[in-house]
Design a protein around this motif. Sequence first.
Motif, PDB file in Angstrom:
ATOM      1  N   TYR A 164       0.769  -1.210  -0.106  1.00 31.42           N
ATOM      2  CA  TYR A 164       0.016   0.051   0.065  1.00 31.42           C
ATOM      3  C   TYR A 164       0.909   1.319   0.024  1.00 31.42           C
ATOM      4  N   VAL A 165       0.270   2.313  -0.356  1.00 35.17           N
ATOM      5  CA  VAL A 165       1.115   3.603  -0.287  1.00 35.17           C
ATOM      6  C   VAL A 165       0.323   4.784   0.499  1.00 35.17           C
ATOM      7  N   ILE A 166       1.282   5.241   1.154  1.00 39.71           N
ATOM      8  CA  ILE A 166       0.732   6.642   2.004  1.00 39.71           C
ATOM      9  C   ILE A 166       1.399   7.789   1.190  1.00 39.71           C
ATOM     10  N   ARG A 167       0.376   8.362   0.844  1.00 38.58           N
ATOM     11  CA  ARG A 167       0.810   9.717  -0.118  1.00 38.58           C
ATOM     12  C   ARG A 167       0.234  11.036   0.690  1.00 38.58           C
ATOM     13  N   ASN A 168       1.044  11.765   1.190  1.00 37.23           N
ATOM     14  CA  ASN A 168       0.752  12.930   1.963  1.00 37.23           C
ATOM     15  C   ASN A 168      -0.310  12.790   2.954  1.00 37.23           C
ATOM     16  N   GLY A 169      -0.211  11.552   3.549  1.00 38.50           N
ATOM     17  CA  GLY A 169      -1.174  11.250   4.551  1.00 38.50           C
ATOM     18  C   GLY A 169      -2.263  10.427   4.367  1.00 38.50           C
ATOM     19  N   LYS A 170      -2.269  10.150   3.075  1.00 37.90           N
ATOM     20  CA  LYS A 170      -3.644   9.504   2.490  1.00 37.90           C
ATOM     21  C   LYS A 170      -3.127   8.042   1.937  1.00 37.90           C
ATOM     22  N   TYR A 171      -3.867   6.817   2.385  1.00 38.86           N
ATOM     23  CA  TYR A 171      -3.550   5.387   2.433  1.00 38.86           C
ATOM     24  C   TYR A 171      -4.328   4.986   0.964  1.00 38.86           C
ATOM     25  N   SER A 172      -3.560   4.249   0.132  1.00 40.40           N
ATOM     26  CA  SER A 172      -4.473   3.666  -1.020  1.00 40.40           C
ATOM     27  C   SER A 172      -3.452   2.096  -1.018  1.00 40.40           C
ATOM     28  N   ARG A 173      -4.389   1.279  -1.256  1.00 43.65           N
ATOM     29  CA  ARG A 173      -3.805  -0.132  -1.401  1.00 43.65           C
ATOM     30  C   ARG A 173      -3.526  -0.401  -2.861  1.00 43.65           C
ATOM     31  N   LEU A 174      -2.513  -1.171  -3.062  1.00 44.14           N
ATOM     32  CA  LEU A 174      -2.089  -1.696  -4.486  1.00 44.14           C
ATOM     33  C   LEU A 174      -2.619  -3.106  -4.342  1.00 44.14           C
ATOM     34  N   ASN A 175      -3.522  -3.425  -5.362  1.00 45.96           N
ATOM     35  CA  ASN A 175      -3.674  -4.836  -5.890  1.00 45.96           C
ATOM     36  C   ASN A 175      -2.563  -5.297  -6.774  1.00 45.96           C
ATOM     37  N   ASN A 176      -3.155  -6.588  -7.380  1.00 46.37           N
ATOM     38  CA  ASN A 176      -2.156  -7.265  -8.295  1.00 46.37           C
ATOM     39  C   ASN A 176      -0.833  -7.035  -7.994  1.00 46.37           C
ATOM     40  N   ASP A 202      -5.496  -6.340   6.452  1.00 43.30           N
ATOM     41  CA  ASP A 202      -6.308  -6.131   5.087  1.00 43.30           C
ATOM     42  C   ASP A 202      -7.453  -5.603   5.406  1.00 43.30           C
ATOM     43  N   ALA A 203      -8.183  -5.986   6.193  1.00 48.47           N
ATOM     44  CA  ALA A 203      -9.661  -5.363   6.475  1.00 48.47           C
ATOM     45  C   ALA A 203      -9.506  -3.906   7.195  1.00 48.47           C
ATOM     46  N   ALA A 204      -8.416  -3.597   8.226  1.00 46.98           N
ATOM     47  CA  ALA A 204      -8.202  -2.282   8.727  1.00 46.98           C
ATOM     48  C   ALA A 204      -7.984  -1.415   7.431  1.00 46.98           C
ATOM     49  N   LEU A 205      -7.022  -1.918   6.596  1.00 46.45           N
ATOM     50  CA  LEU A 205      -6.646  -0.908   5.554  1.00 46.45           C
ATOM     51  C   LEU A 205      -7.828  -0.704   4.646  1.00 46.45           C
ATOM     52  N   ASN A 206      -8.614  -1.454   4.375  1.00 52.22           N
ATOM     53  CA  ASN A 206      -9.812  -1.197   3.563  1.00 52.22           C
ATOM     54  C   ASN A 206     -10.800  -0.007   4.308  1.00 52.22           C
ATOM     55  N   ARG A 207     -10.915  -0.154   5.765  1.00 57.48           N
ATOM     56  CA  ARG A 207     -11.715   0.692   6.255  1.00 57.48           C
ATOM     57  C   ARG A 207     -10.887   1.942   6.529  1.00 57.48           C
ATOM     58  N   VAL A 208      -9.703   1.973   6.517  1.00 56.39           N
ATOM     59  CA  VAL A 208      -9.088   3.373   6.667  1.00 56.39           C
ATOM     60  C   VAL A 208      -8.992   4.077   5.357  1.00 56.39           C
ATOM     61  N   VAL A 209      -8.927   3.104   4.374  1.00 57.85           N
ATOM     62  CA  VAL A 209      -9.200   3.739   2.958  1.00 57.85           C
ATOM     63  C   VAL A 209     -10.707   4.647   2.684  1.00 57.85           C
ATOM     64  N   GLU A 210     -11.548   3.853   3.291  1.00 56.59           N
ATOM     65  CA  GLU A 210     -12.855   4.338   2.983  1.00 56.59           C
ATOM     66  C   GLU A 210     -13.167   5.413   3.995  1.00 56.59           C
ATOM     67  N   ILE A 250      -7.504  10.484  11.714  1.00 54.81           N
ATOM     68  CA  ILE A 250      -6.172  10.191  12.480  1.00 54.81           C
ATOM     69  C   ILE A 250      -5.971   9.108  13.471  1.00 54.81           C
ATOM     70  N   ALA A 251      -7.105   9.037  14.172  1.00 56.85           N
ATOM     71  CA  ALA A 251      -7.246   8.024  15.214  1.00 56.85           C
ATOM     72  C   ALA A 251      -7.162   6.546  14.714  1.00 56.85           C
ATOM     73  N   ALA A 252      -7.784   6.471  13.442  1.00 55.01           N
ATOM     74  CA  ALA A 252      -8.057   5.261  12.717  1.00 55.01           C
ATOM     75  C   ALA A 252      -6.399   4.820  12.406  1.00 55.01           C
ATOM     76  N   GLN A 253      -5.973   5.919  11.693  1.00 61.26           N
ATOM     77  CA  GLN A 253      -4.516   5.748  11.117  1.00 61.26           C
ATOM     78  C   GLN A 253      -3.507   5.123  12.083  1.00 61.26           C
ATOM     79  N   ARG A 254      -3.566   5.955  13.331  1.00 67.65           N
ATOM     80  CA  ARG A 254      -2.570   5.714  14.322  1.00 67.65           C
ATOM     81  C   ARG A 254      -3.060   4.308  14.956  1.00 67.65           C
ATOM     82  N   ALA A 255      -4.138   3.721  15.061  1.00 66.33           N
ATOM     83  CA  ALA A 255      -4.305   2.287  15.287  1.00 66.33           C
ATOM     84  C   ALA A 255      -3.870   1.499  14.378  1.00 66.33           C
ATOM     85  N   PHE A 256      -3.907   1.648  13.003  1.00 63.56           N
ATOM     86  CA  PHE A 256      -3.383   0.861  12.067  1.00 63.56           C
ATOM     87  C   PHE A 256      -2.144   0.831  12.300  1.00 63.56           C
ATOM     88  N   VAL A 257      -1.424   2.148  12.235  1.00 63.99           N
ATOM     89  CA  VAL A 257       0.182   2.153  12.057  1.00 63.99           C
ATOM     90  C   VAL A 257       0.647   1.191  13.763  1.00 63.99           C
TER      91      VAL A 257
END
Length: 893
Positions: free
Chosen positions: A746-758, A786-794, A809-816
């Motif tokens: 997955y990619v973190i760009r300027n604080g925003k998370y996006s997953r990479l498939n494939n 995987d589930a946590a990343l999907n929810r953070v992205v959404e 920020i709270a959700a990202q902190r818990a994920f990290v």
Amino acid sequence: MLDDPVHPPRRCLLQSIGGIIALSQFTGIGGGQEPGVTVNKDSNDVTLSNEFIGVEFKRENGGIKQIEAHQTNTYLRDPDGPAPAGIWELTFYHPEFDHLSTQSWLSGEPNIQTSQQSDMAQVQLSWDVDVPIRTHEDESYQEMFTGVVTVTTTIFAEEPTLYWTVDIENNASVAIRGVRCPHITNITELDSNGTDAIVAPIRMGRRVENPIPLSHRYAVRYPSGFGTMQFTAYTNPNGGFYFSAQDTGGHMKEFTWASQWTGDEHIHFHHEYKTPQRPGEDISIPYDTVLSPHQGDWYDAADRYREWFGNNGMLPESELSVPDWYRERGATIRGRSYQREEQSDEHDLTFAETAEGIIQARKRLGTPIQFDWWGYQTYGNIGFGDWFPPKEGWESFRETVEELKDHDILPYGITNVANLYESSDVWKEQPEEAETWVRRNPDQSKKSHISSQGIKTFRPHFTSKGWHDVIVENSQIWVEEGAKQLWIDGFPWYKPFRECYAESHEHPPGLFGSWWANECKLKFNKLREKIHEIDDTILFSGEGITDYFLGELDIQHSRDVVIETRGSMGFESEVIPLTQYTFGDFLLMRGILPYWLKTKPFTPTPKYLRLALARSAKWGALPNIRVALRSYHFQQDELYDEDLMEYASRIAWLFSLHGRRFLTGGELLRNVSIESPSTEVTATIGDQTEGEERNFITSSIHSSAWETAEDTERAVLLTNITEETETVYVSLTNHIFEGVDEPLFYVIRNGKYSRLNNADTRKVELELGFNDVVMLVAAPNTDDRDAALNRVVEAQEQFSPNEEGTELIAAQRAFVDGEFDEAISIAEDAIDQATEESDEEAVDSEDLDESQTPEYSDTRVPGFGIGKTLVGLGGTAYFLKRKLNIDKKDNTN
């Protein structure tokens, strides 16, 4: 001498072998060396060799004629070079002259003994010396050195290493100041392909590409704040050489590379042991100096040194435990309140005004910070001996500190241990005792200088009991007043003017041998113990660092992020993160950027400032920045340039949250190969208002590779210092990502998370725009992650990124932090609440066109060549920025 854990001391081997064996036929040095060891001599030369390395000595004077790495056919010297072949040089102490020396090539033919057995061989060269001591400072100076100099070179059959020791019988009345061995002249190019480089552990690390000709002298003074490790290397992809001192005792030494006095076509190198300089005293270097073939680059040299360092019990007992308060910091901001009367600045700031500006900058930065406070001292800025009481008194000081802490700003305490004003209260209150703290010149006068403010300043010893007591007391005050870090400025910095010849002190004359390092280690540990009795989460930093004090210092401060502004050497050598790579698991880094985040006048160009910030990020060096407090208060100007602060904010969030498990407490890896266009940057040397401007070329894209302390996740950091959008490609099969089981990318760009498939795709395409800070992460692909990343992205579709206090920020902190269930819960609550608020606003979905409806897409989107991400942002409900309705967390513990 400290015994080697595997082999006996080298100088004992000749005696233990039981005599000199018969010599075999001379074969010289060359490729195709058979296994085992050989030692040979004929009428002209003596050779010592195994299948890995060989050295050839000239019989006429004992000088090193050639050193060859057999397996790569790499030669170190030009045998026809213009300088004499050397092997040793002695320097001497004299109260009137700085440079007195004599060399091996002036000492005639040595007595040569050779020995050999099945697994080792040795050459011992011994000179009965009666030679003049010379100085270029006074050609009429006449004094002789008489004595015996013995150099022993040892080689073992199974090791690619030459071991050197030196013993000197001093029959003269002079004091030997330094023993240089090996001293190697006529060093030439390793290869004509333009890829030679010198690696030197100076400050953060230096790499000098194509060092012939060499414009500057590179001296690694160890142990000191700017000589971090006791090795150096001359590298080339096709083969080079590695030099090291195997010393565990903290003896003062230097490794020096310099242009040869005969011209620009050659360089010379020496290792120098700095002796306790007592007249007439015999000298034995108390450790081995080694020289080996080296195949690889600076990373390989660092790996080699780290292995030796760890195998010889030099590492602290445990890795650095980074306290939570530090992990949450995104940056340090420096600010100044009062100047001293001697300084000609027309504006001072009150404590309240200082705090106001720092708080405003902290709010824009968006993360918890530290405050590097200058000018709080009794009489204003730079209080060498005048730290407390504060300029405005204790009540104002404490109110200011509490206000800063309310905004999650932690001050850190500064104590300079190497300078003391004659006019200071500390000196005035106890002048007789203070006299005993100060270093002395040979004539017993006090070492002093006039500061930039025109104040007479003495040079006290950190180890002097009374002065050490003052340092401890000042440090205790800072901690009791809320500091979480102590900056012991001036330690362990070392330069020749730090020598001391005080007859009343117990140490030997000068600053040499091992007394200084060992006494400093003892006294610093006493300081740590007293401070940790108050708060065991306090971290210590100094002026630079050296590996000998890894157990004492926790943070390396470095101005190398702005190396080009420090002098012309910054344009000849490249800064490399050598300290971070070698000892990042025991050490934190701080990047000092001592300029306002504003455009000229008074600062470098914006691109150069972005380069400095990018270096801080990619080296894992928490940025220390400045804002224009005086301009803000007295000219109603901006504190900072918005673009620069936006970039600084994105980097701060990487340290404080998104990348902290890598940059703070993780480990730097060998970097990935990234194709990047070049860009021209302008730097100003010295005074930013009048200094010389120079242009230089650097990469547009800066990168580094990291792993977490647990070695479970890997990441590549990428950032663009230009205003042009660039496209880069990162291989997903790179060595960086090896070892991550079934990676989730997955990619973190300027604080925003996006997953990479494939994820089976071999590479990913990333667009890097202006001020972009991107981290590509590979983590084990577990169901909960995987589930946590999907929810953070959404969930992040409801918020702007990097906005403090939101559920995102709270959700990202818990994920990290690996709290995936908590991350899911927070993210889902945020999504549900956003939906409810959207319904309450009665947004009519029928009025939305298709382009506004959230949908998933597998197509390429800006910034990503591969990936499945949300596109289309929907209605205004998806932009809601809501604050957490929770009590403010106390982050000071």
